[in-house]
Design an enzyme around this catalytic site. Structure first.
Site, PDB file in Angstrom:
ATOM      1  N   LYS A  45       0.863  -1.187   0.000  1.00  0.00           N
ATOM      2  CA  LYS A  45       0.000   0.000   0.000  1.00  0.00           C
ATOM      3  C   LYS A  45       0.892   1.226   0.000  1.00  0.00           C
ATOM      4  CE  LYS A  45      -4.448   0.999   0.278  1.00  0.00           C
ATOM      5  NZ  LYS A  45      -5.601   0.181  -0.144  1.00  0.00           N
ATOM      6  N   ASP A  71      -7.166   4.330  -4.398  1.00  0.00           N
ATOM      7  CA  ASP A  71      -7.745   4.202  -3.060  1.00  0.00           C
ATOM      8  C   ASP A  71      -8.344   5.586  -2.781  1.00  0.00           C
ATOM      9  OD1 ASP A  71      -7.752   2.206  -0.613  1.00  0.00           O
ATOM     10  OD2 ASP A  71      -7.337   4.154   0.263  1.00  0.00           O
TER      11      ASP A  71
END
Ligand code: NDP
Ligand code: 2IT
Length: 483
Positions: free
Chosen positions: A161, A201
């Site tokens: 991430k 995201d």
């Protein structure tokens, strides 16, 4: 119990009763007399070594509590292999400066992050969050969750991430481009189609991915699937935009069906009004449910006639405006300001709650209101939107609860399908991708359901998802030696 040997034997219920919920408080009294379990040791180590990262601690705690039953069945081997220390320590963490020039000529400096958490089953894969709240602990919690989520998809993708504290809100397109180009000018060194494949995201949508892709291609001079969520004209996959929200509803429908309940005819509350929320609302309505709420960071909408998705898309995707504009254009909608009223969408009486905004947006008080109002099921579209206390409250009260790492896995699963299409230089139809997505979500549900029955207790999909995701990763880690 801690020395139990039979690795394959499902554990007794006792060990899993605490799954995802119990603070280590009860064990403290036992510490003096009993040897600390490996799970407890590692959790304490994570807290000590990663100070001021509460979201990371929370994500690790939930997973480790679920894994307790599996770990304690063969504790000495896992301890000798340092398996949990390796699992909770990122393989690599990148922190970098992102300087860019705003429209006034002022230099701005943001923090850039990429946490390459675990590559046991495939290249690192996971989104990039652009939001002022981003810090290393947030990115680590998201990267840690991603390991198990990606494993659950059944596709060969590891966990990672990234992101930045840059806030795209209120910035001009040129400013967003300047930031994205600077971000990739550093990050390009560490990513690649077979190494690490970022995606969207919070705050990172099609516009941001486009700017990042352009800069990567310019620097590297290769045309490869280094990012997913790309536009359809340059390698994106049909149905990726819809995938997380659609997948959430495919999962929810299957979960309800397995519990003898139909989704059609149910009333739902959704939070958020971004990528996940919009397509969750759309699919819920297609499947015959009525969604009566959505929200953004400043307010929430109650629309008893059902959210008008076309209008919501116009307000959020085209105008990038606030929900007040939705209410202004829709007579049946009431707008509630979160700050002045101190309320949120969880006070509305619904059958199904779908939190699709951000972490810890549904707390114990919210859970009590939902339960008092007769909620049947909660399925997480966002990552870790429900606090540990609220999750426990739902489970203790017999509410069907789907953890995000299972129920929101449709986004990353479809990203992996985009990677496949890029590798074979072909594009599949919308129907083909959507059918694969649905199949993947149904499989994830049943794998979590089976693992819950085998290792924890029937219907504990939190434990089931964590264990099912873990088993594949641990198998790959053990096969690959101490790395
Ligand atoms: P978007 O940026 O498209 O939308 C986010 C939505 O959540 C917006 O309505 C935003 O409101 C709201 N929101 C964000 N931060 C906060 C906050 N701190 N407090 C209150 N509201 C907030 O993001 P996505 O829809 O892509 O992501 C939503 C969630 O889903 C995240 O948890 C993400 O990690 C998760 N997720 C996303 C996937 C994807 O494919 N995009 C896949 C799997 C999970 P506002 O506009 O006012 O900020
Ligand atoms: O949280 C997530 O799974 C995502 N933001 C999607 C990641 C991806 O690589 O598509």
């Amino acid at each position: 119990m801690a020395t139990k040997k039979a690795a394959t034997k499902p554990a007794a219920k006792k060990t899993t009763k605490t799954a995802a919920t119990k603070a280590p408080a009860t064990k403290k009294t036992a510490v003096k007399t009993a040897k600390k379990t490996y799970v407890d040791e590692v959790y304490e180590r994570v807290v000590a070594q990663n100070p001021a990262q509460p979201e990371f601690h929370q994500a690790v705690k939930e997973v480790l509590e679920s894994l307790r039953v599996v770990i304690e069945a063969d504790e000495e081997k896992f301890r000798r292999d340092g398996l949990l220390e390796r699992l909770t320590t990122p393989e690599r963490q990148l922190l970098f400066r992102v300087p860019w020039v705003d429209d006034k000529g002022q230099v701005q400096v943001n923090n850039g992050y990429r946490v390459q958490f675990n590559s046991a089953i495939g290249p690192y894969k996971g989104g990039l969050r652009l939001h002022p709240s981003v810090n290393l602990g947030i990115i680590k919690f998201l990267g840690f969750e991603q390991i198990f989520k990606n494993s659950l998809t059944g596709l060969p993708i590891g966990g990672g991430k990234g992101g930045s504290d840059f806030d795209p809100k209120g910035k001009s397109d040129r400013e967003v481009m300047a930031f994205c180009q600077s971000f990739i000018t550093e990050l390009y060194k560490y990513i690649g189609a077979d190494t690490d494949v970022p995606a969207g995201d919070i705050g990172t949508g099609a516009r941001e991915i486009g700017f990042m892709y352009g800069q990567y291609k310019r620097i590297r001079n290769v045309y490869e699937g280094v990012l997913t969520g790309k536009g359809l004209s340059y390698g994106g996959s049909l149905a990726r935009t819809e995938a997380t929200g659609y997948g959430l509803l495919y999962f929810t429908e299957e979960m309800l069906k397995t519990n003898g309940i139909a989704l059609a005819g149910k009333t739902c509350a959704v939070s958020g009004s971004g990528n996940v929320a919009i397509y969750a609302i759309q699919k819920a309505e297609q499947l015959g449910a009525k969604v009566v709420t959505c929200s953004d960071s400043t307010g929430w909408i109650y629309d008893p006639e059902g959210i008008d998705v076309a209008l919501l898309k116009e307000v959020k995707e085209v105008k990038r405006a606030r929900l007040t504009e939705y209410a202004a254009a829709r007579p049946s909608a009431q707008y509630h300001d979160k700050k002045t009223e101190g309320t949120n969408q969880w006070e509305i009486k619904v059958d199904v709650a779908l939190p699709c905004a951000t972490q810890n947006e549904l707390n114990l008080d919210d859970a009590k209101k939902l339960v008092a109002n007769g909620v049947i099921a909660v399925a997480e579209g966002a990552n870790m939107p429900t606090t540990l206390e609220a999750t426990k409250y739902f489970q203790d009260n017999g509410i069907i609860f789907a953890p995000g790492k299972a129920s929101n896995a449709g986004g990353v699963a479809t990203s992996a399908l985009e990677m496949s299409q890029n590798s074979e230089r072909l594009s599949w139809t919308f129907e083909e991708v959507d059918a694969k997505l649905k199949n993947i979500m149904v499989n994830i549900f049943h794998n979590a359901d089976e693992a819950a029955k085998k290792y924890a207790k029937p219907g504990d999909y939190v434990a089931g998802a964590n264990i099912a995701g873990f088993l594949k990763v641990v198998d790959a880690m053990q096969a690959q030696g101490i790395v």
